[in-house]
Write a protein that holds these residues in place. Structure first.
Motif, mmCIF file in Angstrom:
data_model
loop_
_atom_site.group_PDB
_atom_site.id
_atom_site.type_symbol
_atom_site.label_atom_id
_atom_site.label_comp_id
_atom_site.label_asym_id
_atom_site.label_seq_id
_atom_site.Cartn_x
_atom_site.Cartn_y
_atom_site.Cartn_z
ATOM 1 N N ALA A 1 0.831 -1.206 0.000
ATOM 2 C CA ALA A 1 0.000 0.000 0.000
ATOM 3 C C ALA A 1 0.863 1.251 0.000
ATOM 4 O O ALA A 1 0.610 2.198 -0.755
ATOM 5 C CB ALA A 1 -0.945 0.002 1.198
ATOM 6 N N VAL A 2 1.887 1.258 0.830
ATOM 7 C CA VAL A 2 2.793 2.416 0.908
ATOM 8 C C VAL A 2 3.478 2.634 -0.440
ATOM 9 O O VAL A 2 3.524 3.761 -0.952
ATOM 10 C CB VAL A 2 3.838 2.226 2.032
ATOM 11 C CG1 VAL A 2 4.905 3.311 1.987
ATOM 12 C CG2 VAL A 2 3.149 2.194 3.394
ATOM 13 N N ASP A 3 4.002 1.562 -1.032
ATOM 14 C CA ASP A 3 4.683 1.672 -2.325
ATOM 15 C C ASP A 3 3.740 2.180 -3.411
ATOM 16 O O ASP A 3 4.106 3.041 -4.216
ATOM 17 C CB ASP A 3 5.267 0.317 -2.753
ATOM 18 C CG ASP A 3 6.428 -0.129 -1.869
ATOM 19 O OD1 ASP A 3 6.954 0.706 -1.092
ATOM 20 O OD2 ASP A 3 6.785 -1.321 -1.940
ATOM 21 N N PHE A 4 2.529 1.639 -3.438
ATOM 22 C CA PHE A 4 1.546 2.022 -4.458
ATOM 23 C C PHE A 4 1.163 3.490 -4.321
ATOM 24 O O PHE A 4 1.240 4.254 -5.285
ATOM 25 C CB PHE A 4 0.322 1.104 -4.337
ATOM 26 C CG PHE A 4 -0.739 1.367 -5.371
ATOM 27 C CD1 PHE A 4 -0.538 1.018 -6.688
ATOM 28 C CD2 PHE A 4 -1.943 1.948 -5.004
ATOM 29 C CE1 PHE A 4 -1.513 1.256 -7.647
ATOM 30 C CE2 PHE A 4 -2.926 2.188 -5.947
ATOM 31 C CZ PHE A 4 -2.710 1.839 -7.281
ATOM 32 N N ILE A 5 0.765 3.906 -3.135
ATOM 33 C CA ILE A 5 0.312 5.284 -2.923
ATOM 34 C C ILE A 5 1.466 6.271 -3.063
ATOM 35 O O ILE A 5 1.259 7.422 -3.435
ATOM 36 C CB ILE A 5 -0.419 5.429 -1.568
ATOM 37 C CG1 ILE A 5 -1.755 4.684 -1.613
ATOM 38 C CG2 ILE A 5 -0.635 6.887 -1.195
ATOM 39 C CD1 ILE A 5 -2.771 5.213 -2.633
ATOM 40 N N SER A 6 2.684 5.846 -2.811
ATOM 41 C CA SER A 6 3.815 6.762 -2.994
ATOM 42 C C SER A 6 4.063 7.059 -4.471
ATOM 43 O O SER A 6 4.728 8.029 -4.806
ATOM 44 C CB SER A 6 5.084 6.206 -2.353
ATOM 45 O OG SER A 6 5.565 5.105 -3.077
ATOM 46 N N LYS A 7 3.504 6.249 -5.365
ATOM 47 C CA LYS A 7 3.677 6.454 -6.805
ATOM 48 C C LYS A 7 2.417 6.977 -7.493
ATOM 49 O O LYS A 7 2.510 7.636 -8.526
ATOM 50 C CB LYS A 7 4.075 5.135 -7.473
ATOM 51 C CG LYS A 7 5.443 4.646 -7.070
ATOM 52 C CD LYS A 7 5.725 3.317 -7.738
ATOM 53 C CE LYS A 7 7.040 2.746 -7.230
ATOM 54 N NZ LYS A 7 7.237 1.374 -7.691
ATOM 55 N N VAL A 8 1.230 6.639 -6.959
ATOM 56 C CA VAL A 8 -0.021 6.894 -7.675
ATOM 57 C C VAL A 8 -0.939 7.829 -6.883
ATOM 58 O O VAL A 8 -1.285 7.536 -5.743
ATOM 59 C CB VAL A 8 -0.763 5.567 -7.961
ATOM 60 C CG1 VAL A 8 -2.048 5.820 -8.735
ATOM 61 C CG2 VAL A 8 0.130 4.590 -8.714
ATOM 62 N N LEU A 9 -1.354 8.927 -7.507
ATOM 63 C CA LEU A 9 -2.375 9.812 -6.942
ATOM 64 C C LEU A 9 -3.721 9.294 -7.446
ATOM 65 O O LEU A 9 -3.906 9.140 -8.659
ATOM 66 C CB LEU A 9 -2.170 11.252 -7.409
ATOM 67 C CG LEU A 9 -3.268 12.190 -6.932
ATOM 68 C CD1 LEU A 9 -2.910 12.767 -5.575
ATOM 69 C CD2 LEU A 9 -3.542 13.277 -7.929
ATOM 70 N N ILE A 10 -4.652 9.012 -6.538
ATOM 71 C CA ILE A 10 -5.948 8.447 -6.919
ATOM 72 C C ILE A 10 -7.066 9.452 -6.651
ATOM 73 O O ILE A 10 -7.200 9.943 -5.533
ATOM 74 C CB ILE A 10 -6.240 7.144 -6.153
ATOM 75 C CG1 ILE A 10 -5.145 6.121 -6.428
ATOM 76 C CG2 ILE A 10 -7.624 6.595 -6.531
ATOM 77 C CD1 ILE A 10 -5.216 4.895 -5.551
ATOM 78 N N GLU A 11 -7.855 9.717 -7.666
ATOM 79 C CA GLU A 11 -9.063 10.527 -7.553
ATOM 80 C C GLU A 11 -10.239 9.640 -7.939
ATOM 81 O O GLU A 11 -10.138 8.828 -8.865
ATOM 82 C CB GLU A 11 -9.008 11.733 -8.507
ATOM 83 C CG GLU A 11 -8.002 12.791 -8.129
ATOM 84 C CD GLU A 11 -8.417 13.598 -6.918
ATOM 85 O OE1 GLU A 11 -9.627 13.719 -6.648
ATOM 86 O OE2 GLU A 11 -7.519 14.127 -6.238
#
Length: 183
Positions: free
Chosen positions: A69-79
């Protein structure tokens, strides 16, 4: 009938659970969650020169012990966007590219936020009324690899003024893959 923001909030929770399950291979639905104020807090704080990195976008990390989760969110901004059925027509971007189309507005705002918080990609997850969720994402080798290797249909196009093309694909087939490993 739900108010528009109530629909959006429940959709953000639904997406956070689905992405959590995807990232943990079905083990947990709670590693991601709605950010405080759905990203509004980061917008207000950025105006003051304060950057709250986990507050950008609609979805953030709830459990920092989950490295995926940390790795994913550190790369991807989700709207997340819910509704808008009559206002979303991607072909209007072709018909009149200089018009400030809603997809263009969403994309431009998300790209600004992505740069502010130092992420690499934008994901805008859209649920039109009575339709399936779609993913509008930054086009990249990783994205195309994930879509192509899993036979997920997608279209790619440029938004006027952008250097990087944008891809749109159905969300659900992607969540049945391990494509997050390519991000």
């Amino acid at each position: 009938m739900k108010k528009p923001n109530q629909k959006g909030f429940s959709y953000e929770r639904e997406i956070a659970k689905k992405l959590s399950l995807w990232l943990t291979q079905g083990k947990r639905d709670d590693v991601l969650w709605r950010t405080e104020g759905s990203g509004g807090r980061s917008t207000q704080e950025a105006k003051k020169g304060h950057y709250l990195l986990n507050s950008y976008g609609d979805i953030g990390v709830k459990d920092p012990s989950c490295q995926e989760a940390v790795d994913f969110i550190s790369k991807v901004l989700i709207e997340c966007k819910r509704g808008y059925s009559t206002r979303i027509d991607g072909l209007k971007l072709i018909d009149n590219p200089s018009k400030n189309h809603i997809l263009k507005q969403w994309w431009n705002k998300a790209v600004i936020e992505m740069k502010e918080c130092g992420r690499q990609y934008v994901w805008i997850i859209i649920k039109r009324n009575r339709n399936k969720s779609i993913l509008m994402s930054s086009y990249s080798c990783e994205t195309v690899l994930g879509f192509c290797m899993n036979n997920i249909p997608f279209i790619t196009f440029y938004i006027e003024g952008e250097v990087v093309p944008v891809s749109i694909a159905p969300l659900e087939p992607l969540l049945k893959t391990q494509a997050y490993r390519f991000i």
